[in-house]
Design a protein around this motif. Structure first.
Motif, PDB file in Angstrom:
ATOM      1  N   ASP A 116       0.820  -1.092   0.009  1.00  0.00           N
ATOM      2  CA  ASP A 116      -0.039   0.031  -0.103  1.00  0.00           C
ATOM      3  C   ASP A 116       0.851   1.326   0.036  1.00  0.00           C
ATOM      4  O   ASP A 116       0.255   2.273   0.080  1.00  0.00           O
ATOM      5  N   PHE A 184     -15.494  -0.869  -5.699  1.00  0.00           N
ATOM      6  CA  PHE A 184     -14.507  -1.133  -4.846  1.00  0.00           C
ATOM      7  C   PHE A 184     -14.085   0.145  -4.254  1.00  0.00           C
ATOM      8  O   PHE A 184     -13.440   1.204  -4.768  1.00  0.00           O
ATOM      9  N   ASP A 185     -14.185   0.253  -2.920  1.00  0.00           N
ATOM     10  CA  ASP A 185     -13.848   1.215  -2.191  1.00  0.00           C
ATOM     11  C   ASP A 185     -12.937   1.067  -1.031  1.00  0.00           C
ATOM     12  O   ASP A 185     -13.096   1.657   0.158  1.00  0.00           O
ATOM     13  N   ASP A 187      -9.953   0.826  -0.768  1.00  0.00           N
ATOM     14  CA  ASP A 187      -8.634   1.887  -0.819  1.00  0.00           C
ATOM     15  C   ASP A 187      -7.283   1.064  -0.715  1.00  0.00           C
ATOM     16  O   ASP A 187      -6.261   1.313  -1.476  1.00  0.00           O
ATOM     17  N   TYR A 189      -4.601  -2.734  -0.817  1.00  0.00           N
ATOM     18  CA  TYR A 189      -4.369  -4.034  -1.562  1.00  0.00           C
ATOM     19  C   TYR A 189      -5.078  -5.037  -1.187  1.00  0.00           C
ATOM     20  O   TYR A 189      -5.838  -5.914  -1.960  1.00  0.00           O
ATOM     21  N   THR A 192      -8.919  -5.632  -1.381  1.00  0.00           N
ATOM     22  CA  THR A 192      -9.412  -5.566  -2.856  1.00  0.00           C
ATOM     23  C   THR A 192      -9.030  -6.706  -3.691  1.00  0.00           C
ATOM     24  O   THR A 192      -9.720  -7.041  -4.472  1.00  0.00           O
ATOM     25  N   PHE A 211     -14.095   1.772  -9.533  1.00  0.00           N
ATOM     26  CA  PHE A 211     -12.846   1.729  -8.644  1.00  0.00           C
ATOM     27  C   PHE A 211     -12.872   3.061  -8.275  1.00  0.00           C
ATOM     28  O   PHE A 211     -12.892   4.039  -8.758  1.00  0.00           O
ATOM     29  N   GLU A 213      -9.896   4.228  -6.425  1.00  0.00           N
ATOM     30  CA  GLU A 213      -8.477   4.883  -6.269  1.00  0.00           C
ATOM     31  C   GLU A 213      -7.452   4.304  -7.292  1.00  0.00           C
ATOM     32  O   GLU A 213      -6.138   4.202  -7.003  1.00  0.00           O
ATOM     33  N   GLU A 222      -4.770  -0.368  -4.610  1.00  0.00           N
ATOM     34  CA  GLU A 222      -6.140  -0.890  -5.383  1.00  0.00           C
ATOM     35  C   GLU A 222      -5.420  -1.353  -6.853  1.00  0.00           C
ATOM     36  O   GLU A 222      -5.873  -2.096  -7.487  1.00  0.00           O
TER      37      GLU A 222
END
Length: 252
Positions: A116, A184-185, A187, A189, A192, A211, A213, A222
């Motif tokens: 991340d 997908f929120d 944020d 890795y 997600t 998505f 991000e 992400e």
């Protein structure tokens, strides 16, 4: 519950932050009659907030003709779930198959890792909500359904838990699932990637993935998750002119 400093990365200028804070205070102390506040929230609507609402209006229109459920990974306060419920009430109030499912820990981030990046400035527990907030949100969504036809059939579900385990477990329990829209929120890795892998067998041609991000150097996880599960060369990432960061993919 006060928001912790590490809970959000805000790129707004000082002037913008002050203006937003002023609007928040004006709403908090609104002189409008309580029974009229809901019908007049547009008084306090900013262009940034409106742009997101318009984005999901356009996205919903794309899936109206598709069969399947809507899932959101990363619910937090539940604004998007509530908006989707309202759009369903407008476009397809009698579609009993259009279930809306929200996945969240309701305890903030879980699984922040080196993938991340170093700019994220968040940690496990960031973006948390008050204890048992999911019960409050369920009540709100229930009232949303009461205001539309077929209110005797509950067409939303909140799945609490770490998506790394909760998402595969949910779809294993519901093998009949077809997904028209996935948002997908998360944020970060790990959840997600887990959610992407979990839904992949349940997508069909025309399914849309949204998505929040992608291509974001503050939240690189992400994009890494998307690259590893679907591959950037295999998809066309699109956006709409009214929003800067949010994007979508249509499965071909």
């Amino acid at each position: 519950m006060k928001t912790k400093k590490h809970d959000a990365i805000v790129l707004s200028s000082g002037l913008e932050k002050n203006a937003q804070a002023c609007l928040g205070q004006l709403l908090k102390h609104a002189p409008l009659p309580p029974e009229e506040i809901l019908d007049n929230l547009g008084v306090y609507l900013t262009s940034k907030t409106l742009s997101r609402l318009l984005f999901f209006y356009e996205i919903y229109r794309k899936v109206v003709g598709m069969h399947g459920v809507i899932v959101e990974f990363g619910v937090r306060w539940g604004q998007t779930l509530s908006l989707l419920s309202a759009l369903r009430g407008i476009f397809e109030p009698f579609n009993r198959h259009r279930k809306i499912i929200g996945f969240d820990t309701f305890e903030g981030f879980r699984g922040v890792s080196p993938k991340d990046g170093g700019r994220i400035k968040c940690r496990d527990g960031s973006f948390s909500v008050p204890k048992e907030y999911e019960k409050y949100l369920a009540e709100v969504l229930g009232i949303q359904e009461t205001l539309n036809p077929m209110s005797h059939i509950r067409r939303f579900e909140l799945v609490k838990g770490d998506a790394v385990k909760a998402a595969p477990a949910y779809f294993k329990k519901h093998p009949e699932t077809m997904i028209a829209l996935a948002i997908f929120d998360f944020d970060i890795y790990a959840p997600t990637k887990a959610a992407l892998k979990a839904i992949k067998p349940y997508l069909s041609k025309g399914s849309i993935l949204v998505f929040d991000e992608l291509c974001d150097d503050i939240f690189p996880g992400e994009t890494l998750a998307l690259k590893e599960v679907l591959g950037l060369n295999n998809v066309k990432v699109q956006r709409m002119p009214m929003t800067s960061r949010i994007s979508y993919i249509e499965i071909k």
